[in-house]
Motif scaffolding. Structure first.
Motif, mmCIF file in Angstrom:
data_model
loop_
_atom_site.group_PDB
_atom_site.id
_atom_site.type_symbol
_atom_site.label_atom_id
_atom_site.label_comp_id
_atom_site.label_asym_id
_atom_site.label_seq_id
_atom_site.Cartn_x
_atom_site.Cartn_y
_atom_site.Cartn_z
ATOM 1 N N GLY A 110 -42.946 -0.935 14.006
ATOM 2 C CA GLY A 110 -42.305 -0.780 15.307
ATOM 3 C C GLY A 110 -42.538 0.561 15.975
ATOM 4 N N SER A 111 -43.178 1.502 15.272
ATOM 5 C CA SER A 111 -43.429 2.798 15.915
ATOM 6 C C SER A 111 -44.719 2.729 16.718
ATOM 7 C CB SER A 111 -43.498 3.928 14.888
ATOM 8 O OG SER A 111 -44.678 3.855 14.145
ATOM 9 N N MET A 112 -44.905 3.700 17.533
ATOM 10 C CA MET A 112 -46.078 3.765 18.386
ATOM 11 C C MET A 112 -46.762 5.105 18.191
ATOM 12 S SD MET A 112 -46.150 0.993 20.110
ATOM 13 C CE MET A 112 -45.250 -0.286 20.899
ATOM 14 N N ILE A 113 -48.028 5.132 18.537
ATOM 15 C CA ILE A 113 -48.795 6.371 18.488
ATOM 16 C C ILE A 113 -48.768 6.959 19.886
ATOM 17 C CG2 ILE A 113 -51.076 7.360 18.137
ATOM 18 C CD1 ILE A 113 -50.475 4.137 16.484
ATOM 19 N N GLU A 114 -48.335 8.203 19.993
ATOM 20 C CA GLU A 114 -48.269 8.880 21.288
ATOM 21 C C GLU A 114 -49.449 9.832 21.406
ATOM 22 O OE1 GLU A 114 -45.286 12.127 22.783
ATOM 23 O OE2 GLU A 114 -44.400 10.138 23.130
ATOM 24 N N VAL A 115 -50.228 9.650 22.468
ATOM 25 C CA VAL A 115 -51.416 10.466 22.701
ATOM 26 C C VAL A 115 -51.181 11.285 23.974
ATOM 27 C CG1 VAL A 115 -53.919 10.449 23.059
ATOM 28 C CG2 VAL A 115 -52.835 8.635 21.688
ATOM 29 N N THR A 116 -51.214 12.594 23.836
ATOM 30 C CA THR A 116 -51.102 13.494 24.980
ATOM 31 C C THR A 116 -52.501 14.011 25.275
ATOM 32 O OG1 THR A 116 -48.894 14.150 24.265
ATOM 33 C CG2 THR A 116 -49.981 15.569 25.873
#
Length: 174
Positions: A110-116
């Motif tokens: 359920g987690s997501m990968i956050e890309v900045t």
């Protein structure tokens, strides 16, 4: 952040000489840029963008990308992990861009990968060099927003013309 179309260029296009309409024309420029970005998925002005991916190996919808600045996710213990640059590979030169991780870290369900990332064209000239049609569509939209400022909408023919010019750059999703 410089807009692809300057206030002076827009005023010449609209044949407006006075400064009375500057605030509205400036907002029409921003709105036209937003319309094109929303329709095509291209980022026309250089800025920080954060995109959330469902998994490693997923395509990034943002483009063009100048750099990936941070990649974070929640591991199986629920701890936030910041990947080092050596732990992932980003193909950002072509569209669509994508991100993969070496060793495929285990992401919490359920987690997501956050890309900045830093994304967008560096200058208005870079947008024009990429496609003069994007600039033409932006001018048409600015004129449309200016003409229809009382209703807050766009005449159908204005939107049809802008879509026709931007269609080759639209990123279709399945």
């Amino acid at each position: 952040m410089a807009e692809p179309i300057s206030l002076e260029d827009a005023k010449r296009q609209l044949r407006v000489l006075s400064a009375d309409e500057d605030a509205f024309i400036t907002s029409a420029i921003v709105e036209a840029r937003g319309w094109i970005e929303n329709y095509t998925g291209l980022v026309l002005t250089r800025r920080e963008v954060v995109e959330v991916l469902p998994c490693f190996g997923a395509q990034l919808s943002t483009w063009p990308i100048a750099s990936i600045d941070a990649v974070t996710y929640l591991d199986t213990d629920g701890q936030e992990v910041i990947l080092q640059e050596s732990e992932y590979f980003a193909q950002i030169a072509r569209r669509p861009a994508y991100l993969t991780a070496g060793g495929w870290p285990t992401v919490r369900d359920g987690s997501m990968i956050e890309v900045t990332m830093t994304a967008g064209f560096a200058t208005p000239d870079a947008v024009s060099a990429f496609s003069p049609n994007l600039m033409r569509a932006m001018r048409i939209l600015v004129a449309g927003f200016f003409t229809d400022r009382e209703t807050g909408g766009l005449a159908g023919d204005v939107e049809i013309a802008a879509k026709r010019l931007c269609r080759p750059f639209r990123r279709w999703r399945v």
